[in-house]
Design an enzyme around this catalytic site. Structure first.
Site, PDB file in Angstrom:
ATOM      1  N   ARG A  80      15.917 -55.425 -40.807  1.00 15.09           N
ATOM      2  CA  ARG A  80      14.835 -56.072 -40.043  1.00 15.09           C
ATOM      3  C   ARG A  80      14.592 -57.515 -40.489  1.00 15.09           C
ATOM      4  O   ARG A  80      14.074 -58.334 -39.731  1.00 15.09           O
ATOM      5  CB  ARG A  80      13.551 -55.238 -40.130  1.00 15.09           C
ATOM      6  CG  ARG A  80      13.596 -54.022 -39.213  1.00 15.09           C
ATOM      7  CD  ARG A  80      12.230 -53.384 -39.054  1.00 15.09           C
ATOM      8  NE  ARG A  80      11.806 -52.676 -40.235  1.00 15.09           N
ATOM      9  CZ  ARG A  80      12.247 -51.472 -40.604  1.00 15.09           C
ATOM     10  NH1 ARG A  80      13.146 -50.850 -39.879  1.00 15.09           N
ATOM     11  NH2 ARG A  80      11.792 -50.875 -41.693  1.00 15.09           N
ATOM     12  N   TYR A  84      14.012 -60.466 -37.778  1.00 11.95           N
ATOM     13  CA  TYR A  84      12.897 -61.413 -37.734  1.00 11.95           C
ATOM     14  C   TYR A  84      13.392 -62.865 -37.817  1.00 11.95           C
ATOM     15  O   TYR A  84      12.878 -63.748 -37.131  1.00 11.95           O
ATOM     16  CB  TYR A  84      11.899 -61.129 -38.877  1.00 11.95           C
ATOM     17  CG  TYR A  84      11.320 -59.726 -38.824  1.00 11.95           C
ATOM     18  CD1 TYR A  84      11.064 -59.113 -37.596  1.00 11.95           C
ATOM     19  CD2 TYR A  84      11.048 -59.002 -39.984  1.00 11.95           C
ATOM     20  CE1 TYR A  84      10.552 -57.823 -37.536  1.00 11.95           C
ATOM     21  CE2 TYR A  84      10.536 -57.715 -39.921  1.00 11.95           C
ATOM     22  CZ  TYR A  84      10.301 -57.128 -38.694  1.00 11.95           C
ATOM     23  OH  TYR A  84       9.804 -55.855 -38.630  1.00 11.95           O
ATOM     24  N   TYR A 106       2.078 -58.220 -28.991  1.00 14.64           N
ATOM     25  CA  TYR A 106       0.982 -57.263 -28.775  1.00 14.64           C
ATOM     26  C   TYR A 106       0.040 -57.278 -29.986  1.00 14.64           C
ATOM     27  O   TYR A 106       0.436 -57.651 -31.091  1.00 14.64           O
ATOM     28  CB  TYR A 106       1.526 -55.858 -28.488  1.00 14.64           C
ATOM     29  CG  TYR A 106       2.018 -55.112 -29.700  1.00 14.64           C
ATOM     30  CD1 TYR A 106       3.340 -55.168 -30.087  1.00 14.64           C
ATOM     31  CD2 TYR A 106       1.147 -54.331 -30.461  1.00 14.64           C
ATOM     32  CE1 TYR A 106       3.792 -54.484 -31.204  1.00 14.64           C
ATOM     33  CE2 TYR A 106       1.584 -53.639 -31.579  1.00 14.64           C
ATOM     34  CZ  TYR A 106       2.906 -53.727 -31.943  1.00 14.64           C
ATOM     35  OH  TYR A 106       3.336 -53.045 -33.051  1.00 14.64           O
ATOM     36  N   HIS A 108      -2.802 -58.546 -32.462  1.00 13.72           N
ATOM     37  CA  HIS A 108      -3.060 -59.899 -32.962  1.00 13.72           C
ATOM     38  C   HIS A 108      -1.701 -60.448 -33.407  1.00 13.72           C
ATOM     39  O   HIS A 108      -0.984 -59.767 -34.153  1.00 13.72           O
ATOM     40  CB  HIS A 108      -4.032 -59.806 -34.142  1.00 13.72           C
ATOM     41  CG  HIS A 108      -4.468 -61.126 -34.683  1.00 13.72           C
ATOM     42  ND1 HIS A 108      -3.573 -62.089 -35.122  1.00 13.72           N
ATOM     43  CD2 HIS A 108      -5.700 -61.653 -34.868  1.00 13.72           C
ATOM     44  CE1 HIS A 108      -4.245 -63.141 -35.553  1.00 13.72           C
ATOM     45  NE2 HIS A 108      -5.542 -62.905 -35.404  1.00 13.72           N
ATOM     46  N   VAL A 111      -1.278 -60.513 -37.402  1.00 18.48           N
ATOM     47  CA  VAL A 111      -1.772 -59.436 -38.269  1.00 18.48           C
ATOM     48  C   VAL A 111      -0.650 -58.415 -38.455  1.00 18.48           C
ATOM     49  O   VAL A 111      -0.209 -57.784 -37.489  1.00 18.48           O
ATOM     50  CB  VAL A 111      -3.032 -58.786 -37.667  1.00 18.48           C
ATOM     51  CG1 VAL A 111      -3.398 -57.513 -38.411  1.00 18.48           C
ATOM     52  CG2 VAL A 111      -4.201 -59.760 -37.740  1.00 18.48           C
ATOM     53  N   ALA A 138      -4.699 -53.633 -33.823  1.00 18.26           N
ATOM     54  CA  ALA A 138      -4.853 -52.177 -33.884  1.00 18.26           C
ATOM     55  C   ALA A 138      -6.096 -51.818 -34.706  1.00 18.26           C
ATOM     56  O   ALA A 138      -6.822 -50.878 -34.380  1.00 18.26           O
ATOM     57  CB  ALA A 138      -3.601 -51.552 -34.497  1.00 18.26           C
ATOM     58  N   GLN A 180       1.713 -49.016 -40.614  1.00 23.13           N
ATOM     59  CA  GLN A 180       3.123 -48.612 -40.587  1.00 23.13           C
ATOM     60  C   GLN A 180       3.343 -47.341 -41.403  1.00 23.13           C
ATOM     61  O   GLN A 180       4.330 -47.226 -42.131  1.00 23.13           O
ATOM     62  CB  GLN A 180       4.033 -49.757 -41.058  1.00 23.13           C
ATOM     63  CG  GLN A 180       3.853 -51.021 -40.239  1.00 23.13           C
ATOM     64  CD  GLN A 180       5.055 -51.931 -40.202  1.00 23.13           C
ATOM     65  OE1 GLN A 180       5.528 -52.320 -39.147  1.00 23.13           O
ATOM     66  NE2 GLN A 180       5.568 -52.287 -41.355  1.00 23.13           N
ATOM     67  N   ALA A 221      -4.172 -46.263 -31.095  1.00 23.50           N
ATOM     68  CA  ALA A 221      -4.988 -46.823 -30.011  1.00 23.50           C
ATOM     69  C   ALA A 221      -4.273 -46.612 -28.684  1.00 23.50           C
ATOM     70  O   ALA A 221      -3.040 -46.614 -28.619  1.00 23.50           O
ATOM     71  CB  ALA A 221      -5.191 -48.321 -30.251  1.00 23.50           C
ATOM     72  N   SER A 248       1.573 -45.270 -35.310  1.00 23.79           N
ATOM     73  CA  SER A 248       0.535 -44.552 -36.075  1.00 23.79           C
ATOM     74  C   SER A 248      -0.016 -45.424 -37.203  1.00 23.79           C
ATOM     75  O   SER A 248       0.745 -46.118 -37.884  1.00 23.79           O
ATOM     76  CB  SER A 248       1.105 -43.280 -36.714  1.00 23.79           C
ATOM     77  OG  SER A 248       1.690 -42.447 -35.762  1.00 23.79           O
ATOM     78  N   THR A 249      -1.318 -45.342 -37.369  1.00 26.28           N
ATOM     79  CA  THR A 249      -1.996 -45.998 -38.500  1.00 26.28           C
ATOM     80  C   THR A 249      -2.817 -44.922 -39.204  1.00 26.28           C
ATOM     81  O   THR A 249      -3.433 -44.082 -38.542  1.00 26.28           O
ATOM     82  CB  THR A 249      -2.919 -47.128 -37.991  1.00 26.28           C
ATOM     83  OG1 THR A 249      -2.123 -48.123 -37.363  1.00 26.28           O
ATOM     84  CG2 THR A 249      -3.705 -47.775 -39.123  1.00 26.28           C
TER      85      THR A 249
HETATM   86  C1  LIG Z   1       4.258 -54.603 -37.054  1.00 33.09           C
HETATM   87  S1  LIG Z   1       2.634 -53.979 -37.047  1.00 33.09           S
HETATM   88  C2  LIG Z   1       1.966 -54.884 -35.680  1.00 33.09           C
HETATM   89  C3  LIG Z   1       0.452 -54.918 -35.674  1.00 33.09           C
HETATM   90  C4  LIG Z   1      -0.110 -55.774 -34.553  1.00 33.09           C
HETATM   91  N1  LIG Z   1       0.230 -57.161 -34.784  1.00 33.09           N
HETATM   92  C5  LIG Z   1      -1.613 -55.655 -34.419  1.00 33.09           C
HETATM   93  O1  LIG Z   1      -2.288 -56.689 -34.450  1.00 33.09           O
HETATM   94  O2  LIG Z   1      -2.122 -54.553 -34.247  1.00 33.09           O
HETATM   95  C6  LIG Z   1       2.923 -52.363 -36.429  1.00 33.09           C
HETATM   96  C7  LIG Z   1       1.875 -51.398 -36.930  1.00 33.09           C
HETATM   97  O3  LIG Z   1       0.626 -51.667 -36.300  1.00 33.09           O
HETATM   98  C8  LIG Z   1      -0.074 -50.465 -36.073  1.00 33.09           C
HETATM   99  N2  LIG Z   1      -0.161 -50.234 -34.631  1.00 33.09           N
HETATM  100  C9  LIG Z   1       0.576 -50.773 -33.654  1.00 33.09           C
HETATM  101  N3  LIG Z   1       0.203 -50.279 -32.467  1.00 33.09           N
HETATM  102  C10 LIG Z   1      -0.785 -49.403 -32.714  1.00 33.09           C
HETATM  103  C11 LIG Z   1      -1.572 -48.551 -31.908  1.00 33.09           C
HETATM  104  N4  LIG Z   1      -1.421 -48.474 -30.588  1.00 33.09           N
HETATM  105  N5  LIG Z   1      -2.499 -47.787 -32.516  1.00 33.09           N
HETATM  106  C12 LIG Z   1      -2.686 -47.815 -33.850  1.00 33.09           C
HETATM  107  N6  LIG Z   1      -1.971 -48.598 -34.660  1.00 33.09           N
HETATM  108  C13 LIG Z   1      -1.031 -49.369 -34.096  1.00 33.09           C
HETATM  109  C14 LIG Z   1       0.759 -49.348 -36.722  1.00 33.09           C
HETATM  110  O4  LIG Z   1       0.346 -49.204 -38.076  1.00 33.09           O
HETATM  111  C15 LIG Z   1       2.141 -49.933 -36.607  1.00 33.09           C
HETATM  112  O5  LIG Z   1       3.046 -49.323 -37.499  1.00 33.09           O
END
Ligand SMILES: C[S@@+](CC[C@H](N)C(=O)[O-])C[C@H]1O[C@@H](n2cnc3c(N)ncnc32)[C@H](O)[C@@H]1O
Length: 276
Positions: A80, A84, A106, A108, A111, A138, A180, A221, A248-249
């Protein structure tokens, strides 16, 4: 003086980059400003949670290029880090060509997401105008859906693997959000899932602060207006068997109450009773 210099160089360079967040839930969580950046861009790079969101971005601007193909394709093994770096390169190259580029990510855009930050830093170093607009992450959705104000106890927010690989000090009196979780302990940066064994290591680690019967929350979410969020409550010890996805979070509520810091209260000339 340094600021003025970089501003004047930036104004001579025509290309520019704005990284915007589109939120989690389709079409409804983007700011008016971010949407107008997408509509007016020469080129939009996008990373969306699904095909619906991708099609929605394409309706806003006819020049959209998905960043998805930079991830390993079927059967391919790809780190990865390379993914990136290639995403950043693609974005920076188009700005250097003089285009008004938007990177729509998607949630922020900055973040738990490194691509936007890296592209902005690189372009600013080269004298281009580049900035980020915030989005609904998220975690912002999590507090809303769980009905929790994290101010009640404070919270810590950590990437699950980073939490496992490094010494992090945890307050069990605060909320802990592990991002993650579906990649917990995945150190090769080539796979897109964790395993029972890695999650068991995480549970063992968390046991320092939390009882095995402590209730934790798997949160996802909604990404479409017709969906409901996933809010699955389970015992910490059952985490290795849980169904985890790439969205999943894990949210771990406090298992202790906040304790007064009598030393600091004394320095302030007050006691716990003064705080009501
Ligand atoms: C690379 S990060 C991106 C986060 C994204 N930039 C944000 O602002 O939410 C990916 C992680 O964000 C969280 N995530 C992304 N989509 C989600 C959702 N629909 N519900 C809950 N957590 C989410 C999970 O922990 C996932 O493994």
């Amino acid at each position: 003086m340094k600021d003025m210099d970089s501003k004047s160089v930036a104004s001579q360079k025509k290309g520019r980059l704005v990284c915007v967040g589109t939120g989690l839930n389709l079409a409804g969580q983007i700011t008016v400003l971010s949407q107008s950046y997408i509509e007016q861009a020469d080129l939009v790079f996008s990373l969306m949670p699904d095909g619906f969101a991708e099609r929605w971005v394409k309706r806003l601007n006819k020049n959209v290029r998905s960043l998805q193909p930079f991830y390993a394709q079927k059967g391919e093994v790809k780190n990865r880090r390379d993914t990136y770096a290639q995403m950043v390169d693609a974005i920076v190259t188009e700005v250097r060509l003089g285009k008004q580029v938007v990177c729509a990510l998607y949630g922020h855009p900055g973040v738990f997401a490194c691509v936007g930050h890296r592209a902005i830093e690189q372009l600013q170093n080269e004298g281009y105008f580049a900035h980020m607009e915030p989005g609904v992450s998220a975690e912002a959705c999590l507090w809303a859906d769980l009905g929790v104000d994290p101010a009640t106890s404070g919270h810590q927010s950590i990437e699950a693997s980073q939490f496992m690989f490094y010494q992090q000090s945890i307050s069990p009196a605060a909320y802990l959000v592990l991002w993650q979780i579906g990649l917990a302990g995945e150190y090769t940066l080539t796979k897109f899932h964790t395993s029972f064994d890695k999650l068991q290591v995480l549970v063992n680690l968390l046991q320092q602060w939390y009882p095995l019967e402590h209730e934790v929350i798997l949160y996802e979410a909604a990404t479409l207006p017709i969906q409901s969020p996933r809010i699955d409550k389970l015992m910490l010890k059952d985490l290795p068997q849980a169904r985890l996805t790439d969205i999943s979070t894990l949210c771990i509520p406090p298992c202790e109450t906040l304790q007064f810091n009598h030393q600091v209260l004394a320095q302030l000339g007050i006691t716990a009773n003064d705080l009501g």
